[in-house]
Motif scaffolding. Sequence first.
Motif, PDB file in Angstrom:
ATOM      1  N   PHE C  27      -7.487   6.251   2.615  1.00  0.00           N
ATOM      2  CA  PHE C  27      -6.056   6.282   2.353  1.00  0.00           C
ATOM      3  C   PHE C  27      -5.379   4.987   2.794  1.00  0.00           C
ATOM      4  O   PHE C  27      -4.615   4.381   2.049  1.00  0.00           O
ATOM      5  N   PHE C  28      -5.686   4.545   4.025  1.00  0.00           N
ATOM      6  CA  PHE C  28      -5.016   3.357   4.525  1.00  0.00           C
ATOM      7  C   PHE C  28      -5.426   2.117   3.750  1.00  0.00           C
ATOM      8  O   PHE C  28      -4.591   1.271   3.430  1.00  0.00           O
ATOM      9  N   VAL C  29      -6.711   2.030   3.415  1.00  0.00           N
ATOM     10  CA  VAL C  29      -7.170   0.889   2.634  1.00  0.00           C
ATOM     11  C   VAL C  29      -6.423   0.847   1.303  1.00  0.00           C
ATOM     12  O   VAL C  29      -5.933  -0.199   0.864  1.00  0.00           O
ATOM     13  N   MET C  30      -6.297   2.037   0.702  1.00  0.00           N
ATOM     14  CA  MET C  30      -5.657   2.112  -0.596  1.00  0.00           C
ATOM     15  C   MET C  30      -4.183   1.715  -0.498  1.00  0.00           C
ATOM     16  O   MET C  30      -3.664   0.973  -1.321  1.00  0.00           O
ATOM     17  N   TYR C  31      -3.533   2.241   0.543  1.00  0.00           N
ATOM     18  CA  TYR C  31      -2.107   1.985   0.656  1.00  0.00           C
ATOM     19  C   TYR C  31      -1.837   0.506   0.948  1.00  0.00           C
ATOM     20  O   TYR C  31      -0.948  -0.108   0.381  1.00  0.00           O
ATOM     21  N   ILE C  32      -2.680  -0.054   1.822  1.00  0.00           N
ATOM     22  CA  ILE C  32      -2.512  -1.477   2.141  1.00  0.00           C
ATOM     23  C   ILE C  32      -2.805  -2.320   0.907  1.00  0.00           C
ATOM     24  O   ILE C  32      -2.085  -3.271   0.587  1.00  0.00           O
ATOM     25  N   GLY C  33      -3.851  -1.888   0.167  1.00  0.00           N
ATOM     26  CA  GLY C  33      -4.173  -2.586  -1.086  1.00  0.00           C
ATOM     27  C   GLY C  33      -2.988  -2.570  -2.034  1.00  0.00           C
ATOM     28  O   GLY C  33      -2.657  -3.572  -2.665  1.00  0.00           O
ATOM     29  N   ALA C  34      -2.343  -1.417  -2.104  1.00  0.00           N
ATOM     30  CA  ALA C  34      -1.194  -1.286  -3.002  1.00  0.00           C
ATOM     31  C   ALA C  34      -0.081  -2.232  -2.583  1.00  0.00           C
ATOM     32  O   ALA C  34       0.547  -2.880  -3.409  1.00  0.00           O
ATOM     33  N   ILE C  35       0.130  -2.343  -1.269  1.00  0.00           N
ATOM     34  CA  ILE C  35       1.186  -3.229  -0.779  1.00  0.00           C
ATOM     35  C   ILE C  35       0.861  -4.676  -1.136  1.00  0.00           C
ATOM     36  O   ILE C  35       1.702  -5.422  -1.612  1.00  0.00           O
ATOM     37  N   ILE C  36      -0.414  -5.040  -0.951  1.00  0.00           N
ATOM     38  CA  ILE C  36      -0.802  -6.427  -1.204  1.00  0.00           C
ATOM     39  C   ILE C  36      -0.698  -6.757  -2.696  1.00  0.00           C
ATOM     40  O   ILE C  36      -0.132  -7.771  -3.085  1.00  0.00           O
ATOM     41  N   PHE C  37      -1.250  -5.873  -3.531  1.00  0.00           N
ATOM     42  CA  PHE C  37      -1.332  -6.228  -4.942  1.00  0.00           C
ATOM     43  C   PHE C  37      -0.105  -5.850  -5.756  1.00  0.00           C
ATOM     44  O   PHE C  37       0.156  -6.435  -6.777  1.00  0.00           O
ATOM     45  N   GLN C  38       0.622  -4.839  -5.313  1.00  0.00           N
ATOM     46  CA  GLN C  38       1.740  -4.438  -6.131  1.00  0.00           C
ATOM     47  C   GLN C  38       3.078  -4.610  -5.444  1.00  0.00           C
ATOM     48  O   GLN C  38       4.109  -4.254  -5.983  1.00  0.00           O
ATOM     49  N   GLY C  39       2.989  -5.144  -4.233  1.00  0.00           N
ATOM     50  CA  GLY C  39       4.176  -5.671  -3.609  1.00  0.00           C
ATOM     51  C   GLY C  39       5.189  -4.676  -3.099  1.00  0.00           C
ATOM     52  O   GLY C  39       4.864  -3.576  -2.662  1.00  0.00           O
ATOM     53  N   SER C  40       6.428  -5.132  -3.209  1.00  0.00           N
ATOM     54  CA  SER C  40       7.517  -4.595  -2.415  1.00  0.00           C
ATOM     55  C   SER C  40       7.675  -3.087  -2.514  1.00  0.00           C
ATOM     56  O   SER C  40       8.007  -2.437  -1.531  1.00  0.00           O
ATOM     57  N   GLY C  41       7.455  -2.525  -3.700  1.00  0.00           N
ATOM     58  CA  GLY C  41       7.681  -1.093  -3.883  1.00  0.00           C
ATOM     59  C   GLY C  41       7.033  -0.279  -2.785  1.00  0.00           C
ATOM     60  O   GLY C  41       7.652   0.588  -2.160  1.00  0.00           O
ATOM     61  N   PHE C  42       5.781  -0.593  -2.491  1.00  0.00           N
ATOM     62  CA  PHE C  42       5.056   0.210  -1.526  1.00  0.00           C
ATOM     63  C   PHE C  42       5.447  -0.104  -0.092  1.00  0.00           C
ATOM     64  O   PHE C  42       5.082   0.606   0.823  1.00  0.00           O
ATOM     65  N   LEU C  43       6.161  -1.245   0.095  1.00  0.00           N
ATOM     66  CA  LEU C  43       6.576  -1.576   1.448  1.00  0.00           C
ATOM     67  C   LEU C  43       7.748  -0.725   1.900  1.00  0.00           C
ATOM     68  O   LEU C  43       7.952  -0.494   3.077  1.00  0.00           O
ATOM     69  N   LYS C  44       8.532  -0.266   0.911  1.00  0.00           N
ATOM     70  CA  LYS C  44       9.667   0.579   1.257  1.00  0.00           C
ATOM     71  C   LYS C  44       9.185   1.907   1.805  1.00  0.00           C
ATOM     72  O   LYS C  44       8.325   2.552   1.193  1.00  0.00           O
ATOM     73  N   ALA C  45       9.746   2.307   2.931  1.00  0.00           N
ATOM     74  CA  ALA C  45       9.323   3.589   3.506  1.00  0.00           C
ATOM     75  C   ALA C  45       9.619   4.724   2.542  1.00  0.00           C
ATOM     76  O   ALA C  45       8.883   5.698   2.455  1.00  0.00           O
ATOM     77  N   GLN C  46      10.702   4.552   1.786  1.00  0.00           N
ATOM     78  CA  GLN C  46      11.088   5.649   0.905  1.00  0.00           C
ATOM     79  C   GLN C  46      10.019   5.934  -0.153  1.00  0.00           C
ATOM     80  O   GLN C  46       9.847   7.075  -0.575  1.00  0.00           O
ATOM     81  N   THR C  47       9.280   4.905  -0.566  1.00  0.00           N
ATOM     82  CA  THR C  47       8.207   5.129  -1.529  1.00  0.00           C
ATOM     83  C   THR C  47       7.217   6.144  -0.975  1.00  0.00           C
ATOM     84  O   THR C  47       6.784   7.067  -1.657  1.00  0.00           O
ATOM     85  N   PHE C  48       6.911   5.937   0.302  1.00  0.00           N
ATOM     86  CA  PHE C  48       5.996   6.863   0.963  1.00  0.00           C
ATOM     87  C   PHE C  48       6.630   8.246   1.101  1.00  0.00           C
ATOM     88  O   PHE C  48       6.018   9.266   0.804  1.00  0.00           O
ATOM     89  N   PHE C  49       7.908   8.262   1.501  1.00  0.00           N
ATOM     90  CA  PHE C  49       8.566   9.563   1.668  1.00  0.00           C
ATOM     91  C   PHE C  49       8.711  10.291   0.332  1.00  0.00           C
ATOM     92  O   PHE C  49       8.693  11.511   0.287  1.00  0.00           O
ATOM     93  N   ASP C  50       8.848   9.526  -0.741  1.00  0.00           N
ATOM     94  CA  ASP C  50       8.953  10.171  -2.046  1.00  0.00           C
ATOM     95  C   ASP C  50       7.675  10.898  -2.410  1.00  0.00           C
ATOM     96  O   ASP C  50       7.688  11.967  -3.022  1.00  0.00           O
ATOM     97  N   ILE C  51       6.553  10.301  -2.033  1.00  0.00           N
ATOM     98  CA  ILE C  51       5.289  11.005  -2.267  1.00  0.00           C
ATOM     99  C   ILE C  51       5.338  12.345  -1.544  1.00  0.00           C
ATOM    100  O   ILE C  51       5.017  13.388  -2.096  1.00  0.00           O
ATOM    101  N   LEU C  52       5.789  12.302  -0.295  1.00  0.00           N
ATOM    102  CA  LEU C  52       5.891  13.549   0.479  1.00  0.00           C
ATOM    103  C   LEU C  52       6.840  14.536  -0.198  1.00  0.00           C
ATOM    104  O   LEU C  52       6.543  15.717  -0.345  1.00  0.00           O
TER     105      LEU C  52
END
Lengths: 508, 348, 344
Positions: C27-52
């Motif tokens: 999970f963490f590898v994937m999420y960090i990968g997403a931040i690196i390759f797809q940028g800002s969207g995944f850096l926002k905490a709300q993106t994560f909270f939206d999944i929740l």
Amino acid sequence: MKEKAILEMKGIYKSFPGVKALQDVNFTLCEGEVHALMGENGAGKSTLIKVLTGVYEKDGGEIYLRGLEKAAVIRSPQDAQRLGISTVYQEITLCPNLSVAENMYIGRGTGVAQNWKKMNEAADKILQSLDIPAKASQQLSSCSIAIQQMVAIARAVDMECKVLILDEPTSSLDEQEVAKLFGLMRDLKKRGVGIIFVTHFLDQVYEICDKITVLRDGKLVGEYEIKDLPRVQLVSKMLGKELDDMSDIKSDAKKYEGKDADIDVFEAENLQSNAGIKPFDFHIKKGEVNGFTGLLGSGRSECVRAIFGADKVINGSVKKNGKTIRIKKPIDAMKNKIAYLPEDRKKDGIVGDLSVRDNIILATQVLRGPFKPFSKAEANKVADEYIKLLQIKTASADTPIKSLSGGNQQKVILARWLLSHPDYLILDEPTRGIDVGTKIEIQKLVLKLASEGMSVTFISSETDEMLRTCSRLVVMRDRKVVGELSGEDMTQNKIMSTIAGGGLENAE
Amino acid sequence: MQNKKQIFIPLAALIVLALFNLIMDPSFFKITMGLNSEGYQVLSGPLITILDSGSELAILAIGMTLVTAASGGQDISVGAAVAIAGSVMLRVLCGTEASVSELKAPVIVAFLIACVVAMLFGAFNGILVAYFRIQPMIATLILFTAGRSIAAWINNNRLPNISNQAFTYYGGFIPGIPIPTPFIIAVACMIVIALVMKFTTLGLYTQSVGINEHSSKLNGLNPAVIKLISFVILGLCVAVVALIKVSRVSSINYSVIAKDIEMDAILAVALGGNALSGGKFNMAASILGAYVIQFLTTTLYKFKVRSDALPAYKAVVVILLVVLSAPIVRKKLSELAKKLKPAKKEVA
Amino acid sequence: MKNKTSQNKFKNLSDTSLLLTITIIVFFVMYIGAIIFQGSGFLKAQTFFDILNDQAALIIVACGMSLVMITGGIDISVGGVVALVSMSCAVGLDYKGMNIFQAILLALGIGLAFGLVQGFLVAYLEIQPFIVTLAGMFFARGMTTIVHTDPFNVANESLVKLKDTRIHVPFMGYVNKVGNYVPAYIEIGVIVALLVVAITFVALRWTKVGRHFYAVGGNRQSAIMLGINAKRTVFLSHIICGLFAGVAGFVYFLHVGSGSPSHAAGMEMDAIASSIIGGTMLTGGVGNVIGSFFGVLSLNTIKKIVSSAGLGDAWWTGITTAAMLCLFLVVQSVVMARKRNAEQ
């Protein structure tokens, strides 16, 4: 009850449809003794144990335990545990995915919460006191089989068992592990626990046990002090020496007298499978009947399974009629005209829901390939032919094989392999669990087939059957070939002393 | 023996349904000859509808029976696989155009390609089951989820449309023949499987493997291969069903085509009295079971049950069936029967 | 013996913790990968909270599913139950004059009923769980359309109020383009989901009954020999799973605020996939609800990655889920096979 006795079983009867499994069996266990329960397959050992542990309900007889006024009522494994009778089976009956400590405590005691700290501490204490090299928090499956068995024993000890039953606990252990187990058993003995030890390793019996009770054919043969019963006598008591009136069927049978009677039909060199047998050499001539003998678990079945390719062959070379062949799977053996009737009829032999007819043609059908099916008429013809030839008692060829009696099922499997016209037929315990009449029929058939030029390997737990049918015996002990007997040497005594090993001087 | 008795289960169900309809509305059994919208003489009536629309189920029941027998489990991905095969067919027939009247390739070519694809997906399921030893229902769950998405992806989520008279024959009527083509195809499939059962040992092998894998191995069979083959055959059935389904509407709707058909196919096998745990089977009983289900569906429709509420009713039938055939229940029932008539001795 | 134990740390890890560790790392590898390759969207905490927020119901369902799977069973009716519950609650609130509490009771009641019936059939009549719950799934789906045919949005005021309740998470917000601070938030359902995860985790780990689930799934025969009532344990697992499906149904309803026959389509599949990704073994006896929680997050992170990579079409979701599932099934079998080899 005797003074030191903690368990007394008196006049136990138990029968299953068609089989009297136990008849008037008595068994007494004293505190602080290791008592071996011996007997060949079908002798009734496991039935007796299952009666004691409440898996089976007995038909007659009584069980007394020290401290109980009346006869004990044991209807389930839980009842037995409550009365202080614990069992450790050959196959581990613990949960491999739980920790060692959990396996010792699960399903016991009251309360809702699981106190890991307390449980682990208690478990570690017991493990230490019994000198078992395992940690309480370890997952059970990461322990060796021997340790797992010891954990099962530790559970039993902690439940303050008075009677501990060890049902073939050593069959998958190596020497060091066995030594450890024995150390633990001696320790328990000192604490006054009575241990019932079931095993087929004679060495182990003489190393650890105080007394031996021998069963045969569901009847008690006797109870002996270990020092009063030398090995050879034990083997003879287990196998039973009485020869019935059919003992001379061999003399009636003709020998195969073709020109090629001296040719080896099958040869194996250094053959070894992954089933844990030591590499062995083997050969059989045309029209010869030979046998593998040895006690149960000595590796005799594993040898023939290796020949047929039923277990994975890891070593060695085989020749058929002088030509080197490769047998990796059963179909390779079948194509080379080798047939194999397996030891476990129910698991490996019959295809239960299929009709007698389909069971008969199965192997031959596989040999003929998927595009040459037997026509209905053809299948009926051969089925009827073999039903008549082997006198199989069945309502019709359409009857599912599972509704036949054991002996008739066995004949159907025999018919299956005869139909494939092999020139080397392996029969592993063809007479087990079937009635006497059928046993003799099968033995006669074997001799007749041999006189017609078929080579047969015949394995049986009953030595007299082997003596009657075989002209040469390969003797096995502890998964090793330890000797070969033929001609004059083939006597009960000689076989027994070879099986027992090292006790030859006591034989005569 | 039990094998032959088996066919009475679907037969009895059929008779019950027929009687029910006869009492409620005798016209249910009327068959008329009339002109259809294309101007040909064709048969019509509820019974013809049953034979027509039961075809897909009957064809799938063939493959499902084999898979059940050999693997002791069921393939729940058949509906999704039909979507894939149908999509492949349309991709070949229409190329990349949204709507064609001239087919880009002969139907037979499209069908054969669909067969290959469906069999490959069957093999995928089969390999997971036979070699990775995953329970059949779990293994096929993968394709169950992905299937309809893959189908959509094949045609880039377009819904190609064919306006070609000849292509409707497979799901409708061939000019001059009053019998619905799907039924003819289903009968052809039955004849083929009957011939296969007669001239190959498929039946014996699948049953042996399903009943006792150990014995089968010692008799020279390779259980894994047999299981794999049964899944591949089911794949072939899927392709045939896809042809009929696509032809019926001359198009495809990925989320609707062959929806819930896996449930019906499994039900057909169970209704045919075949053990869902594998082993012995009776193909004819399964096929009859398929038509019984169609009969039930058509009857429910007649009583104005909406199509999306149907599963609820069928689920009740399934539960009743599996409860009645559960060993524990059977044992209890026979004990009860013994108690009720103690005078009668049981005849074995 | 000593060299044997020290030789392999990996070996001494319990199966459950091993697979859990893998899941969390993935999970963490994937999420960090997403931040690196797809940028800002995944850096926002709300993106994560939206999944929740979006997956609260799935998290609850996955907990129930894991429980059943740990005992060696499966329940594929959960998606249907969620749909039935949300439709029933919608109809109850808008047409039958129910209040929120009655709706909650209705949701729990439906879930419990499914659990009881299915559990009884599986545990005491010994019918294959797959067949039973397959029928349950079709029954629930069919019933949903019988309860009400068409999708509709619920107008009940107290529900809408509850639905729009946002719980702000301190410090996690961001400043938008206009320069206003937008606080991060979660919905009520997330609180419920986290509670369910926590309670289930504690119950599985620190109660005796919880350990019975593992024992029965690990080796049913042994469990019986050890004095555990296996039938009752299996029965209980289905009851809890049904109950959780009821809770999830209400949480789902609260999130979408509508009833529809097509709600929660394929949710059973997502739940199974999440459990498997989370390290629950299909064969039973191994698993953890924390893993299932991370399984849900992993699954939906990858879905988000796929969709933000421009593969927005719906079919990619199905294919991604199946591919993830397939991958983890293979990983599981390989890891466990290697572990078994290491032990021998």
